[in-house]
Design a protein around this motif. Structure first.
Motif, short mmCIF file in Angstrom:
data_model
loop_
_atom_site.label_atom_id
_atom_site.label_comp_id
_atom_site.label_asym_id
_atom_site.label_seq_id
_atom_site.Cartn_x
_atom_site.Cartn_y
_atom_site.Cartn_z
N LEU A 183 -9.10 2.83 -3.48
CA LEU A 183 -8.91 3.36 -2.13
C LEU A 183 -9.75 2.56 -1.15
CD1 LEU A 183 -9.17 7.19 -2.91
CD2 LEU A 183 -7.09 5.83 -2.71
N THR A 184 -9.26 2.52 0.09
CA THR A 184 -10.02 1.92 1.19
C THR A 184 -10.05 2.93 2.33
OG1 THR A 184 -8.04 0.88 2.12
CG2 THR A 184 -9.29 -0.40 0.52
N ALA A 200 -5.02 -1.90 -2.40
CA ALA A 200 -6.43 -2.22 -2.63
C ALA A 200 -6.55 -3.47 -3.49
CB ALA A 200 -7.13 -1.04 -3.29
N LYS A 201 -7.54 -4.28 -3.17
CA LYS A 201 -7.72 -5.55 -3.88
C LYS A 201 -7.97 -5.34 -5.37
CE LYS A 201 -11.22 -8.91 -3.73
NZ LYS A 201 -12.24 -9.60 -2.92
N ASP A 202 -8.70 -4.29 -5.74
CA ASP A 202 -9.00 -4.01 -7.14
C ASP A 202 -7.90 -3.21 -7.83
OD1 ASP A 202 -11.40 -5.34 -6.89
OD2 ASP A 202 -12.52 -3.51 -6.39
N ASP A 203 -6.89 -2.81 -7.08
CA ASP A 203 -5.79 -2.03 -7.66
C ASP A 203 -4.48 -2.47 -7.00
OD1 ASP A 203 -4.48 -0.11 -9.23
OD2 ASP A 203 -4.72 1.44 -7.70
N ALA A 220 0.82 -1.20 0.00
CA ALA A 220 0.00 0.00 0.00
C ALA A 220 0.86 1.26 0.00
CB ALA A 220 -0.93 0.01 1.21
N GLY A 228 -12.75 5.48 -5.11
CA GLY A 228 -13.06 4.53 -4.05
C GLY A 228 -14.14 3.54 -4.42
N GLY A 272 -12.22 1.20 -7.09
CA GLY A 272 -11.78 0.37 -5.97
C GLY A 272 -10.32 0.55 -5.64
N SER A 289 -5.88 6.39 3.56
CA SER A 289 -6.60 5.30 2.91
C SER A 289 -6.17 3.93 3.42
CB SER A 289 -6.41 5.35 1.40
OG SER A 289 -6.97 6.53 0.85
N PHE A 290 -4.89 3.77 3.75
CA PHE A 290 -4.37 2.45 4.08
C PHE A 290 -3.71 2.35 5.45
CE2 PHE A 290 -4.01 3.03 -0.57
CZ PHE A 290 -4.88 2.04 -0.99
#
Length: 358
Positions: free
Chosen positions: A225-226, A162-165, A131, A219, A223, A307-308
């Motif tokens: 950002l978390t 992020a799982k999608d990025d 991250a 986000g 996807g 975000s992380f």
């Protein structure tokens, strides 16, 4: 047949006086001025190209770790041996010693180090944080594997992306659009003639909307950002405001030329010097440090932290963005006040026609 003659009496309508001097036409550009313009274009374009290549290509071509914070944990004797091996890469790593794996994990989550090598009875164990930088996480894995003689090293991603990025592509690609949004906001405010509080209200409102839209896209849709959505929107809006206020503030003090100066500053320096794709410690000195003083670099660091990493190490970049925004908005007020004072001191007497004599 009789002819009658009629006499007409009256006054002839006055004729408007004709000026004896020919009317002045606007000054036409001469051939010498055209020549100067041609020379300016011929010289300026290569200079801008050279500057862009230096700003974008040179740091990318010189990417390498420079005092990259890295932790070493485990028994003192074994950890000292690992530290000695890592310091053979002169100037590459800044080693931090920790007593055990738990302390090393805490340091990674606090953004003190990018990773840590933990010495265990089964061999070295690598802790990373993709991250913080997927590029650095991969680099550490390659370096530790090489130190272990090519043997497979257990790797644990303590703070994953992020799982999608997973590669952070969407996050790093957001730097340019946010920079452009800030430049556009500052330029539009200036070109529309907004001054003082109206200019500030327009910039704050536009930046807030940019933050909300960008947080929704990055986000929810991408996807990338978390974490807390409102905190992300605030960070994105603050980054946009810092750029827009800087551009509009320079324009308020210097005129339209301030738009170009502000745009060049954040685009040709802030964007490539941000270290978003790698890390500030991967750029040549002092490029990485300068990049963190500019809005794009500070904005990416702040976004990663909130975000992380639950806001760890967010105070520094947040303060940098706040200073840029405050100085830019202050420059807008100062420029408006100076312009108003200049207009107040302008000529107030009007020219009257002389009264006709009796």
């Amino acid at each position: 047949m009789s002819a009658t003659s009629a006499t007409h009496t009256g006054t002839a309508s006055p004729r408007s006086p004709q000026s004896s001097q020919p009317s002045q036409s606007p000054q036409q550009p001469t051939s010498s001025s055209h020549g100067r313009h041609v020379v300016a274009v011929v010289v300026l374009v290569p200079v801008l190209v050279a500057l862009a290549l230096w700003a974008f290509a040179w740091p990318a071509a010189r990417t390498a770790p420079r005092d990259l914070p890295l932790g070493v944990a485990g028994p003192a004797t074994a950890a000292a041996q690992v530290e000695k091996q890592l310091t053979e890469h002169e100037g590459a790593f800044e080693i931090h010693r920790y007593a055990d794996e738990a302390a090393a994990r805490d340091a990674i989550e606090d953004r003190t180090v990018y990773g840590a090598v933990v010495v265990t009875e089964q061999g070295p164990k690598l802790l990373t944080a993709s991250a913080a930088s997927p590029f650095v996480a991969q680099l550490l894995q390659q370096s530790v594997t090489q130190q272990a003689g090519g043997a497979q090293v257990r790797t644990v991603d303590v703070v994953p992306a992020a799982k999608d990025d997973p590669r952070g592509s969407a996050l790093t690609s957001s730097v340019l659009p946010l920079t452009l949004a800030g430049i556009a906001a500052g330029a539009v405010v200036t070109l529309l003639g907004l001054r003082g509080r109206r200019a500030i209200a327009a910039l704050v409102g536009a930046s807030a909307l940019v933050g909300l839209v960008a947080a929704t896209l990055a986000g929810s849709w991408l996807g990338a950002l978390t974490g807390n959505w409102w905190a992300q929107a605030g960070a994105l809006g603050l980054a946009t405001l810092a750029v827009g206020a800087a551009v509009a503030g320079l324009a308020a003090l210097l005129g339209p030329a301030g738009i170009g100066l502000g745009g060049l500053l954040v685009m040709l320096l802030g964007n490539p010097f941000s270290g978003a794709a790698t890390a500030p410690e991967m750029l040549p000195d002092p490029v990485g440090t300068i990049g963190q003083w500019l809005p794009p670099g500070a904005g990416v660091s702040l976004l990663r932290s909130i975000s992380f990493f639950d806001g760890a190490a967010a105070s520094g970049p947040a303060l940098t963005l706040a200073w840029w925004a405050a100085l830019g908005l202050g420059a807008i007020l100062l420029g408006s006040a100076l312009k108003g004072r200049k207009e107040a001191k302008g000529p107030t007497l009007t020219e009257h026609e002389p009264a006709p004599a009796n």
